[in-house]
Design a protein around this motif. Structure first.
Motif, mmCIF file in Angstrom:
data_model
loop_
_atom_site.group_PDB
_atom_site.id
_atom_site.type_symbol
_atom_site.label_atom_id
_atom_site.label_comp_id
_atom_site.label_asym_id
_atom_site.label_seq_id
_atom_site.Cartn_x
_atom_site.Cartn_y
_atom_site.Cartn_z
ATOM 1 N N GLN A 122 37.756 33.157 32.714
ATOM 2 C CA GLN A 122 37.983 33.307 34.149
ATOM 3 C C GLN A 122 39.034 32.298 34.614
ATOM 4 O O GLN A 122 38.916 31.098 34.361
ATOM 5 C CB GLN A 122 36.675 33.080 34.924
ATOM 6 C CG GLN A 122 36.786 33.249 36.414
ATOM 7 C CD GLN A 122 36.928 34.695 36.837
ATOM 8 O OE1 GLN A 122 36.335 35.572 36.217
ATOM 9 N NE2 GLN A 122 37.700 34.953 37.873
ATOM 10 N N ASN A 123 40.074 32.786 35.266
ATOM 11 C CA ASN A 123 41.123 31.924 35.811
ATOM 12 C C ASN A 123 40.646 31.359 37.154
ATOM 13 O O ASN A 123 40.404 32.102 38.105
ATOM 14 C CB ASN A 123 42.418 32.714 35.978
ATOM 15 C CG ASN A 123 43.574 31.848 36.452
ATOM 16 O OD1 ASN A 123 43.430 30.636 36.657
ATOM 17 N ND2 ASN A 123 44.739 32.465 36.627
ATOM 18 N N LEU A 124 40.550 30.026 37.245
ATOM 19 C CA LEU A 124 40.089 29.364 38.464
ATOM 20 C C LEU A 124 41.247 28.917 39.345
ATOM 21 O O LEU A 124 41.011 28.330 40.408
ATOM 22 C CB LEU A 124 39.204 28.165 38.109
ATOM 23 C CG LEU A 124 37.991 28.463 37.219
ATOM 24 C CD1 LEU A 124 37.228 27.179 36.923
ATOM 25 C CD2 LEU A 124 37.089 29.510 37.848
ATOM 26 N N GLU A 125 42.475 29.161 38.911
ATOM 27 C CA GLU A 125 43.651 28.720 39.656
ATOM 28 C C GLU A 125 44.172 29.830 40.571
ATOM 29 O O GLU A 125 43.779 31.008 40.455
ATOM 30 C CB GLU A 125 44.751 28.290 38.678
ATOM 31 C CG GLU A 125 44.362 27.143 37.755
ATOM 32 C CD GLU A 125 44.258 25.817 38.488
ATOM 33 O OE1 GLU A 125 44.757 25.721 39.631
ATOM 34 O OE2 GLU A 125 43.672 24.883 37.923
ATOM 35 N N GLN A 126 45.081 29.444 41.440
ATOM 36 C CA GLN A 126 45.688 30.381 42.372
ATOM 37 C C GLN A 126 46.989 30.965 41.832
ATOM 38 O O GLN A 126 47.682 31.685 42.553
ATOM 39 C CB GLN A 126 45.958 29.682 43.721
ATOM 40 C CG GLN A 126 44.728 29.171 44.418
ATOM 41 C CD GLN A 126 43.826 30.303 44.881
ATOM 42 O OE1 GLN A 126 44.274 31.428 45.047
ATOM 43 N NE2 GLN A 126 42.546 29.978 45.102
ATOM 44 N N HIS A 127 47.311 30.667 40.613
ATOM 45 C CA HIS A 127 48.528 31.189 39.997
ATOM 46 C C HIS A 127 48.170 31.719 38.611
ATOM 47 O O HIS A 127 47.168 31.319 38.018
ATOM 48 C CB HIS A 127 49.597 30.086 39.901
ATOM 49 C CG HIS A 127 49.127 28.865 39.152
ATOM 50 N ND1 HIS A 127 49.200 28.762 37.788
ATOM 51 C CD2 HIS A 127 48.575 27.694 39.605
ATOM 52 C CE1 HIS A 127 48.711 27.588 37.403
ATOM 53 N NE2 HIS A 127 48.325 26.922 38.488
ATOM 54 N N PRO A 167 45.927 35.376 38.911
ATOM 55 C CA PRO A 167 45.177 34.417 39.731
ATOM 56 C C PRO A 167 43.768 34.921 40.034
ATOM 57 O O PRO A 167 43.579 36.056 40.450
ATOM 58 C CB PRO A 167 46.021 34.298 41.007
ATOM 59 C CG PRO A 167 47.393 34.734 40.606
ATOM 60 C CD PRO A 167 47.203 35.756 39.536
ATOM 61 N N ARG A 168 42.801 34.073 39.800
ATOM 62 C CA ARG A 168 41.393 34.385 40.003
ATOM 63 C C ARG A 168 40.957 35.612 39.209
ATOM 64 O O ARG A 168 39.931 36.224 39.509
ATOM 65 C CB ARG A 168 41.105 34.613 41.489
ATOM 66 C CG ARG A 168 41.369 33.409 42.370
ATOM 67 C CD ARG A 168 40.394 32.292 42.054
ATOM 68 N NE ARG A 168 40.635 31.101 42.897
ATOM 69 C CZ ARG A 168 39.873 30.010 42.833
ATOM 70 N NH1 ARG A 168 38.858 29.958 41.997
ATOM 71 N NH2 ARG A 168 40.159 28.980 43.617
#
Length: 342
Positions: free
Chosen positions: A57-62, A90-91
């Motif tokens: 899971q990508n927790l960043e905004q990019h 992102p997310r």
């Protein structure tokens, strides 16, 4: 350059597709085993593939560009990695699959079972997933998952006959495998005993013995499939010997030509057996010059074989030998064979 962060950029979740019913106790397994260890273990049977699902899971905004690898104290060729891509929005989320495959001969190839060795057979392994974020750049980061355990156990169907209480003991599963390897081949042999008693499926070494059962003469002239068919229907051939049906059946088993029992006209069949009888001398219907007394040659029949490409060339001498064997001694015959032309 690898950087470290106080807060992770991704979360890694592992989901095993095959969880063992029984886990080794602390004395036999890992010392740091806890209550939720079953959720971080994967059961492996030699020769049977197993999978571990990895959800990142990508927790960043990019978006993040990632590379996945697996580390552990097991041979690297046991594991193959399948991913959907190399970039997480992102997310967003990316799913990967770890395909584990243990060789069939895992237990037989181990040096631990060789006489005179003091090494122990390793059945438990430890592994983790390493995630490289933006690999090859100055912002490269490394995230690691929690450790998960690989338990290699022999598959045994005998555990299904035990109460659930006993299935929760890891030692019993391995102990029952000893009895399965000793007795299951005997059980399997009884399950397929019918195939050993059918000439079409029996081992070739049993064919002479089965031919002796039905007093059938095994001849090297026949190929293997022809011998199987003849032995299987030998009693039926004895029952119809000396008749048109018996001769047609014998020729069918040798040549493979169809019986054509659905055709009413004998001359249209691939195996045609006819008797040249015509109208006898009848007063009032006969005309001088074309009368035939007795309607033809008595005790005489004609055999016509119409072959095809699939049945191949028919051996005329062998056909004559079959007819001589099956016909009544006082009968005469004519033979006509139409072999296929290339």
């Amino acid at each position: 350059m690898v950087q470290s962060r106080s807060s992770p950029a991704v979360s890694i979740q592992l989901t095993p597709m095959q969880i063992p019913e029984a886990l080794p106790v602390a004395g036999l397994g890992f010392a740091n085993a806890d209550m939720d260890v079953a959720g971080r273990t994967l059961l492996l049977h030699p020769g049977h593939p197993s999978e571990m699902i990895v959800q990142v899971q990508n927790l960043e905004q990019h978006p993040l560009r990632v590379s996945l690898s697996v580390e552990g104290n097991f041979p690297s060729q046991w594991c193959q990695i399948g991913t959907e891509g190399s970039e997480i929005p992102p997310r967003g989320q990316m799913d990967a699959v770890l395909y584990f495959s243990i060789p069939d001969t895992f237990f037989e190839d181990q040096e631990a079972i060789s006489p005179g060795t003091k090494n122990k057979l390793t059945l438990n392994f430890r592994s983790l997933v390493t995630l490289h974020i933006d690999p090859g750049t100055e912002n490269e980061q490394i995230e690691r998952s929690e450790y998960f355990d690989l338990y290699i156990r022999p598959y045994t169907a005998y555990m299904e006959f035990l109460p659930i209480l006993y299935r929760e003991v890891d030692f019993i599963g391995r102990f029952m495998k000893i009895f399965e390897q000793a007795f299951q081949p005997i059980v399997d042999s009884y399950n397929v005993m019918w195939a050993n008693l059918d000439p079409l499926t029996a081992p070739q070494a049993l064919l002479p013995f089965m031919a002796h059962w039905v007093a059938w003469q095994v001849d090297s002239v026949w190929d293997l499939q022809q011998q199987r068919r003849l032995i299987r229907r030998a009693v039926e051939l004895y029952r119809w010997r000396g008749t048109r049906k018996g001769l047609r059946l014998y020729l069918h088993l040798y040549t493979g030509l169809p019986l054509d029992e659905d055709l009413p006209n004998e001359a249209d069949k691939h195996i045609s057996i006819t008797e040249p009888f015509g109208p006898s001398f009848i007063i009032g219907d006969v005309q001088l010059g074309n009368a035939v007394l007795a309607g033809g040659q008595p005790y005489h029949f004609i055999v016509r074989l119409r072959s095809n490409i699939s049945s191949g060339i028919i051996n005329e001498q062998l056909i004559q030998r079959i007819i001589e064997q099956e016909k009544p001694a006082f009968c005469t015959y004519e033979l006509s064979i139409e072999n296929p032309t290339n």
